[in-house]
Scaffold this active site. Sequence first.
Site, short mmCIF file in Angstrom:
data_model
loop_
_atom_site.label_atom_id
_atom_site.label_comp_id
_atom_site.label_asym_id
_atom_site.label_seq_id
_atom_site.Cartn_x
_atom_site.Cartn_y
_atom_site.Cartn_z
N HIS A 139 33.60 35.58 45.26
CA HIS A 139 34.29 36.62 46.04
C HIS A 139 35.33 37.30 45.15
O HIS A 139 35.90 36.67 44.27
CB HIS A 139 34.94 36.03 47.30
CG HIS A 139 35.79 34.84 47.02
ND1 HIS A 139 35.27 33.58 46.84
CD2 HIS A 139 37.13 34.72 46.88
CE1 HIS A 139 36.25 32.73 46.60
NE2 HIS A 139 37.40 33.40 46.61
N HIS A 141 38.89 39.31 45.08
CA HIS A 141 40.11 39.59 45.86
C HIS A 141 40.63 40.98 45.50
O HIS A 141 40.73 41.32 44.32
CB HIS A 141 41.23 38.61 45.49
CG HIS A 141 40.98 37.19 45.84
ND1 HIS A 141 41.48 36.61 46.98
CD2 HIS A 141 40.32 36.19 45.19
CE1 HIS A 141 41.16 35.33 47.02
NE2 HIS A 141 40.45 35.05 45.94
P1 AMP Z 1 39.78 31.45 46.14
O1 AMP Z 1 40.96 30.55 46.02
O2 AMP Z 1 39.71 32.50 45.08
O3 AMP Z 1 38.50 30.64 46.25
O4 AMP Z 1 39.99 32.25 47.49
C1 AMP Z 1 39.51 31.86 48.71
C2 AMP Z 1 40.12 32.80 49.72
O5 AMP Z 1 39.35 32.75 50.91
C3 AMP Z 1 41.56 32.47 50.11
O6 AMP Z 1 42.39 33.59 49.85
C4 AMP Z 1 41.47 32.15 51.59
O7 AMP Z 1 42.59 32.55 52.31
C5 AMP Z 1 40.23 32.90 52.01
N1 AMP Z 1 39.55 32.39 53.19
C6 AMP Z 1 39.19 31.11 53.43
N2 AMP Z 1 38.58 31.01 54.62
C7 AMP Z 1 38.52 32.27 55.12
C8 AMP Z 1 38.00 32.83 56.34
N3 AMP Z 1 37.41 32.09 57.26
N4 AMP Z 1 38.12 34.18 56.51
C9 AMP Z 1 38.71 34.95 55.59
N5 AMP Z 1 39.22 34.48 54.43
C10 AMP Z 1 39.13 33.16 54.20
#
Ligand code: AMP
Length: 176
Positions: A139, A141
């Site tokens: 993903h 950001h």
């Molecule tokens: P990373 O640390 O780069 O893997 O980022 C994962 C991101 O996913 C974090 O910013 C979380 O807040 C976000 N996240 C986790 N679960 C959800 C969800 N159900 N809906 C939207 N964002 C999410």
Amino acid sequence: MSFAFFCKNGILYFVCRKSILAKMIVMFSKLENREEIRMKKEDCLFCKIANGEIPSTTIYENNDFRVIFDIAPASKGHALIIPKQHYNDIFDMDAETGGKLFSLATAVARALKKELNCEGMNIVQNNGLIAGQTVFHFHLHLIPRYTGDTVNIGWVPGEANQVELAELAKAVRKAI
Ligand code: AMP
Ligand code: ZN
């Protein structure tokens, strides 16, 4: 000869030894399995979100990606671009998908900036536990930045050795 093609009555025939046929079946079944893994991974949160099985605040979607707002935003408007197919991380992603992803990112970044009036934006993409990845489905950001926000993305600048850099550049260039 181990295999041959021939044409009879307008039909193209392929004949080969049993051992070759067995190898081909194994090869194709592996490819098929890999495709299944790529398509969707059971118990992957972002596979479910990207494919609409788990609700999210969706900003935009097309055949390849879903763009959502992060559930725990670093700043107002923190968005995620999630591919609908499962890629663990950037090392797992093909260049074509990467190209489409960044093309979409430019449009989403501009739209967020226009609507949020943010002053800047960090594009962050974590790969691996060591790099802060917590959801192991690729993903991107998009984190809008505002004066006085609490976003913290940083590192301590090191010192570069020019000889080492040149050697490293040569090695990496070869690997690309
Ligand atoms: P990373 O640390 O780069 O893997 O980022 C994962 C991101 O996913 C974090 O910013 C979380 O807040 C976000 N996240 C986790 N679960 C959800 C969800 N159900 N809906 C939207 N964002 C999410
Ligand atoms: Zn997934």
